[in-house]
Design a protein around this motif. Structure first.
Motif, PDB file in Angstrom:
ATOM      1  N   VAL A 442       0.984  -1.142   0.105  1.00 32.76           N
ATOM      2  CA  VAL A 442       0.017   0.112  -0.099  1.00 32.76           C
ATOM      3  C   VAL A 442       0.741   1.349  -0.064  1.00 32.76           C
ATOM      4  CG1 VAL A 442      -1.587   1.409   1.302  1.00 32.76           C
ATOM      5  CG2 VAL A 442      -1.858  -1.310   0.988  1.00 32.76           C
ATOM      6  N   LYS A 443       0.370   2.188  -0.857  1.00 35.31           N
ATOM      7  CA  LYS A 443       0.908   3.582  -1.001  1.00 35.31           C
ATOM      8  C   LYS A 443      -0.101   4.804  -0.969  1.00 35.31           C
ATOM      9  CE  LYS A 443       4.769   4.674  -0.614  1.00 35.31           C
ATOM     10  NZ  LYS A 443       5.560   4.999   0.519  1.00 35.31           N
ATOM     11  N   GLY A 444       0.410   5.753  -0.827  1.00 39.62           N
ATOM     12  CA  GLY A 444      -0.511   6.984  -0.714  1.00 39.62           C
ATOM     13  C   GLY A 444      -0.748   7.338  -2.041  1.00 39.62           C
ATOM     14  N   GLY A 445      -1.893   8.262  -1.980  1.00 43.35           N
ATOM     15  CA  GLY A 445      -2.658   8.686  -3.220  1.00 43.35           C
ATOM     16  C   GLY A 445      -1.648   9.593  -4.096  1.00 43.35           C
ATOM     17  N   ASP A 446      -0.452  10.259  -3.661  1.00 45.88           N
ATOM     18  CA  ASP A 446       0.500  11.107  -4.482  1.00 45.88           C
ATOM     19  C   ASP A 446       1.388  10.121  -5.392  1.00 45.88           C
ATOM     20  OD1 ASP A 446       1.577  10.226  -2.015  1.00 45.88           O
ATOM     21  OD2 ASP A 446       2.771  11.888  -1.454  1.00 45.88           O
ATOM     22  N   TYR A 447       1.290   8.904  -5.308  1.00 51.76           N
ATOM     23  CA  TYR A 447       2.000   7.834  -5.984  1.00 51.76           C
ATOM     24  C   TYR A 447       1.001   7.356  -7.254  1.00 51.76           C
ATOM     25  CZ  TYR A 447       5.993   7.562  -2.677  1.00 51.76           C
ATOM     26  OH  TYR A 447       7.166   7.878  -1.864  1.00 51.76           O
ATOM     27  N   TYR A 461       5.332 -12.777  -6.930  1.00 52.98           N
ATOM     28  CA  TYR A 461       4.686 -14.024  -6.419  1.00 52.98           C
ATOM     29  C   TYR A 461       3.265 -13.627  -6.097  1.00 52.98           C
ATOM     30  CZ  TYR A 461       5.795 -10.923  -2.077  1.00 52.98           C
ATOM     31  OH  TYR A 461       5.797  -9.803  -1.309  1.00 52.98           O
ATOM     32  N   GLY A 462       2.643 -13.100  -6.765  1.00 58.07           N
ATOM     33  CA  GLY A 462       1.117 -13.138  -6.818  1.00 58.07           C
ATOM     34  C   GLY A 462       0.428 -12.030  -6.234  1.00 58.07           C
ATOM     35  N   GLY A 463       1.276 -11.071  -5.299  1.00 50.69           N
ATOM     36  CA  GLY A 463       0.955 -10.125  -4.642  1.00 50.69           C
ATOM     37  C   GLY A 463       0.205  -9.015  -5.515  1.00 50.69           C
ATOM     38  N   ARG A 464      -0.371  -7.777  -4.894  1.00 53.01           N
ATOM     39  CA  ARG A 464      -0.743  -6.602  -5.798  1.00 53.01           C
ATOM     40  C   ARG A 464      -0.473  -5.215  -4.809  1.00 53.01           C
ATOM     41  NH1 ARG A 464      -5.557  -7.972  -2.614  1.00 53.01           N
ATOM     42  NH2 ARG A 464      -6.652  -6.313  -1.802  1.00 53.01           N
ATOM     43  N   VAL A 465      -0.470  -4.220  -5.595  1.00 45.17           N
ATOM     44  CA  VAL A 465      -0.505  -2.766  -5.073  1.00 45.17           C
ATOM     45  C   VAL A 465      -1.564  -2.226  -5.092  1.00 45.17           C
ATOM     46  CG1 VAL A 465       0.616  -0.531  -5.405  1.00 45.17           C
ATOM     47  CG2 VAL A 465       1.986  -2.805  -5.801  1.00 45.17           C
ATOM     48  N   GLU A 466      -1.844  -1.310  -3.822  1.00 44.45           N
ATOM     49  CA  GLU A 466      -3.037  -0.516  -3.567  1.00 44.45           C
ATOM     50  C   GLU A 466      -2.557   0.742  -3.224  1.00 44.45           C
ATOM     51  OE1 GLU A 466      -6.251  -1.286  -3.665  1.00 44.45           O
ATOM     52  OE2 GLU A 466      -6.322  -3.396  -3.787  1.00 44.45           O
ATOM     53  N   ILE A 467      -3.404   1.812  -3.963  1.00 45.37           N
ATOM     54  CA  ILE A 467      -3.215   3.332  -3.872  1.00 45.37           C
ATOM     55  C   ILE A 467      -4.363   3.565  -2.871  1.00 45.37           C
ATOM     56  CG2 ILE A 467      -2.735   5.398  -4.656  1.00 45.37           C
ATOM     57  CD1 ILE A 467      -0.564   3.458  -5.294  1.00 45.37           C
TER      58      ILE A 467
END
Length: 490
Positions: A442-447, A461-467
């Protein structure tokens, strides 16, 4: 020594190797029932229910090291008899190196048989040799020790006065330790301690210290005189005097004396506590801990062991559980990288989804809290990677952070939405992410997603990124500017 330092030490134990030298024995326990007197003699008849054969003597030091997950080599002299072969097989079955063991055809392997009935010990039968080993066996054993010490970080010497640890062999062991540049820690016995001159550290109990020093230990003053005399006369780097349920006292080469009280608890049995202290002290020094820090961990472990019945060992989890009682709830969430990676692997095996985010979090505000709460709702556990002070200075300049990393870690750990806090010193969290392997990053909305450090790794490895979007107008910079504006005139 705080909990995080203890966790870091315990996480390194699997990579540490110890050489244990001393009197190896078999402890046999025979449990039974008794409800009648023999017609042959006025003695009780014990009907045997079960039997148990265990490693004893120096083997209990081995048992403690096995419980801690260490690698172990063993050296000693056994009889060329059935018990000697059986004892060696027991060690090998546990993956313990036995190349340092010499078989002595004229020797009887020590075996102590305890008969127990009606919840008490009725009788003990000892079969053993106690005469000193021959000069030839001493020479063979010294050669075996030189070979076995390779790759070890510490030598632990467990003396039960059964004739294996002669003065000549002990001096050879101390010389081997000095040549290898590793500490030699001894659990001593007997009246004459001159044979231990050359050791790094010895661990007598109160009664043994009184006998060896010739000083009556009836109070703290006597205890200190005895400890000082033994350390100085033997030229030791340190002496750790164990005091059973009262803790231990350290006498260091620089003249410093440190007294460590044990945690208050009901004491059931002090047998075996000395072996636990020897194991933890030795492996602590082998891991590079100071004498005081190694003694601190050994003291925690001894406090656990005396609360158990019979000769016992202690697991890393038990040490951590006791260490956790000495600190606040927030401290329990702050972990080192090594131990946290182990904990998270267990959580993944249980099907838990691990969320990771990172940041400086200098001057905590509502924007931070809302962001972290949203991140926590994406999975089952939220891990916060916290930039160290040095990392923040490189990123934001010499005037930051405003709050030090230890305080920031405790503030973040106090939040209910955070499960673990881990500090990292690198400019980016990539190495930390690689070690912890979260499923959700997870990262903040400015990314933008493609700009998030660790994105490719997590997705590999099957993970995901969330903003997650930030709360408008809420930032550390805004807080600082507001403070400066309001108090500029003052």
């Amino acid at each position: 020594m705080d909990r995080m330092e203890i966790e870091s030490f315990l996480a390194r134990l699997k990579g540490l190797k110890a050489l244990v030298i001393g009197d190896l024995m078999l402890d046999e326990y025979v449990w039974g029932r008794t409800d009648r007197i023999s017609p042959e003699a006025p003695v009780q008849v014990v009907e045997v229910v079960r039997q148990d054969l265990r490693l004893g003597g120096a083997g209990n030091v081995v048992n403690n090291l096995v419980a801690l997950g260490c690698q172990i080599e063993v050296a000693g002299a056994l009889g060329e008899d059935e018990d000697g072969r059986g004892l060696r097989s027991m060690l090998e079955a546990r993956g313990i190196g036995t190349g340092g063991i010499v078989l002595d055809v004229g020797r009887t392997t020590s075996r102590k048989t305890r008969i127990l009935a009606s919840n008490q010990q009725m009788l003990r039968i000892d079969r053993e040799s106690t005469s000193p080993i021959s000069a030839e066996v001493e020479k063979q054993l010294a050669a075996q020790v030189r070979d076995a010490v390779s790759g070890c970080q510490v030598i632990l010497v467990s003396d039960y006065l059964k004739g294996v640890l002669t003065q000549g062999l002990l001096q050879e062991i101390f010389a081997i330790g000095r040549a290898a540049g590793i500490p030699v820690v001894v659990d001593p016995k007997g009246n004459d301690y001159h044979k231990y001159r050359g050791a790094t550290l010895i661990t007598p109990n109160r009664k043994e210290a009184q006998t060896a020093s010739g000083i009556l230990i009836s109070d703290d003053a006597g205890l200190c005189r005895a400890g000082r005399k033994l350390r100085e006369s033997l030229g030791l780097e340190a002496l750790v005097l164990t005091r059973s349920e009262e803790g231990m006292s350290l006498f260091l080469a620089d003249g410093q004396e440190v007294h460590l009280p044990t945690e208050a608890r009901e004491v059931f049995d002090v047998s075996g506590a000395g072996d636990t202290v020897l194991a933890l002290l030795g492996i602590g020094l082998g891991a590079g801990l100071s004498v005081e820090n190694a003694a601190h961990v050994a003291n925690l472990a001894a406090g656990i062991v005396v609360g158990k019945v019979g000769t016992s060992t202690v697991a890393p989890e038990e040490i951590l559980e006791v260490a956790g009682r000495q600190h606040s709830d927030s401290d329990l969430k702050i972990k080192g990288r090594e131990i946290l990676s182990v904990l998270l692997e267990r959580e993944r095996e249980r099907g838990k989804r691990i969320v990771f985010t990172n940041g400086c979090f200098d001057l905590l505000h509502v924007g931070h809290v809302k962001y972290l709460q949203k991140a926590r709702n994406l999975g089952d556990l939220l891990v916060l990677g916290l930039n160290s002070d040095a990392s923040i200075r490189r990123l934001k300049g010499p005037k930051r952070p405003l709050i030090g990393e230890e305080e920031r870690a405790h503030l973040m750990a106090a939040l209910k939405c955070i499960d673990y806090v881990v500090t990292f010193d690198e400019d980016t969290p990539l190495e930390l992410i690689d070690a912890l392997r979260p499923q959700i990053l997870v990262k903040g909305g400015d990314y933008a997603p493609e700009g998030v450090v660790g994105k490719e790794l997590v997705e590999s490895y099957g993970g995901r990124v969330e903003i997650i979007s930030f709360v408008d107008g809420k930032s550390t910079t805004n807080v600082i500017e507001t403070i400066l504006e309001r108090y500029r005139d003052e």
